[in-house]
Design a protein around this motif. Structure first.
Motif, short mmCIF file in Angstrom:
data_model
loop_
_atom_site.label_atom_id
_atom_site.label_comp_id
_atom_site.label_asym_id
_atom_site.label_seq_id
_atom_site.Cartn_x
_atom_site.Cartn_y
_atom_site.Cartn_z
N GLN A 173 32.27 44.62 31.64
CA GLN A 173 32.36 44.07 32.99
C GLN A 173 30.98 44.20 33.63
O GLN A 173 30.49 45.30 33.87
N CYS A 231 48.79 46.56 35.28
CA CYS A 231 47.64 45.96 35.96
C CYS A 231 47.15 44.77 35.15
O CYS A 231 46.44 44.93 34.16
N GLN A 240 35.94 47.11 30.60
CA GLN A 240 37.21 46.76 31.24
C GLN A 240 38.28 46.75 30.16
O GLN A 240 38.11 46.12 29.11
N TYR A 241 39.37 47.45 30.40
CA TYR A 241 40.46 47.53 29.42
C TYR A 241 41.64 46.71 29.92
O TYR A 241 42.00 46.77 31.09
N ARG A 242 42.24 45.96 29.02
CA ARG A 242 43.42 45.18 29.36
C ARG A 242 44.52 45.44 28.33
O ARG A 242 44.25 45.61 27.15
N ARG A 284 39.22 45.72 24.99
CA ARG A 284 38.16 46.08 25.93
C ARG A 284 37.08 45.00 25.94
O ARG A 284 36.83 44.35 24.92
N GLU A 343 44.99 42.41 35.70
CA GLU A 343 43.56 42.09 35.67
C GLU A 343 42.76 43.10 34.85
O GLU A 343 41.57 42.90 34.61
N GLY A 344 43.39 44.19 34.44
CA GLY A 344 42.70 45.19 33.64
C GLY A 344 42.09 46.28 34.50
O GLY A 344 41.99 46.15 35.73
N LEU A 345 41.67 47.37 33.87
CA LEU A 345 41.12 48.52 34.58
C LEU A 345 39.97 49.12 33.79
O LEU A 345 39.93 49.04 32.56
N THR A 346 39.06 49.75 34.49
CA THR A 346 38.03 50.55 33.84
C THR A 346 38.59 51.96 33.62
O THR A 346 39.65 52.32 34.15
N GLU A 357 30.23 48.14 32.77
CA GLU A 357 31.37 49.02 32.48
C GLU A 357 32.33 48.30 31.55
O GLU A 357 32.39 47.07 31.52
#
Length: 227
Positions: free
Chosen positions: A211, A173, A221-223, A208, A175-178, A219
């Protein structure tokens, strides 16, 4: 070199964040010192020309050369430093090729400090062996320090299969995810997902950042960190 001298390590890693993490890790292991870092094969060659190095912590995917190509050219040029290869690839053909080029250990990304420390400590045992072996048993013991590392333990409560799922999910992913997004994708709780994500951050494989939304607390956001 006397027995009191530290083992000098050159970090060869194209990602600056990961390179800094590896320098920090090496510095935390008694008997080792990071003498420099290089982000390309060309930088590694220049570093070896001006600095005495015992061990390369070598990323196999460099922007200007494959790590094994670099190792081959260094051997041809007369450099005899040992190599611990750092890679996310799991191709055993690459492992076999590396043996003949002075690759004494492989560390698979993402890895923790405990994993690298285990490999370095075992390498130090092998490096310290000197003189003539008294027999086959002593030769076997010296090689066993390299070839039979004990599995590195994950932090309590984390499992390797789930870590692999979280790693793949985050890596795929861009764009990164929470933590909530990872939890939904992997099928685990948000709290559990965050523990795995924080573990990857500590290992230098994820970053991190907050966001910000329209309401409420931001929140995280992890990438995935390129590597």
């Amino acid at each position: 070199m006397t027995t009191a001298d530290p083992i000098r390590v050159l970090i060869v890693e194209d990602d600056p964040v990961a390179a800094d993490a590896h320098v920090m890790y090496v510095g935390r292991v008694p008997g080792f010192v990071a003498v420099g870092k290089a982000h390309t094969g060309a930088e590694a060659r220049r570093a070896l020309e001006r600095t005495q190095v015992d061990l390369l912590l070598l990323d196999l995917h460099l922007p200007d050369a494959h790590g094994l190509q670099l190792a081959r050219s260094l051997r041809a040029a007369g450099y005899h430093a040992d190599v611990i290869a750092v890679t996310s690839a799991r191709d055993l053909a690459v492992v076999r090729e590396g043996v003949s080029l002075g690759v004494v250990q492989y560390v698979l990304k993402p890895f923790t400090f405990a994993t690298l420390r285990d490999r370095l400590v075992r390498y130090a045992e092998f490096h310290a062996a000197a003189g003539e072996a008294s027999g086959q048993d002593e030769v076997d013991r010296a090689l066993a320090a390299l070839r039979a590392p004990s599995p590195a333990a994950l932090p309590k409560g984390l499992s390797a299969p789930t870590l692999e799922k979280v790693t793949v999910t985050l890596r795929d992913c861009r764009e990164g995810l929470t933590a909530a997004g990872v939890a939904e994708a992997v099928g685990i709780s948000r709290i559990t997902a965050r523990r795995y994500l924080e573990h990857l951050v500590e290992a230098g494989r994820a970053a991190r950042s907050p966001q910000y939304g329209t309401v409420g607390r931001p929140e995280l956001q992890y990438r995935w960190v390129k590597g």
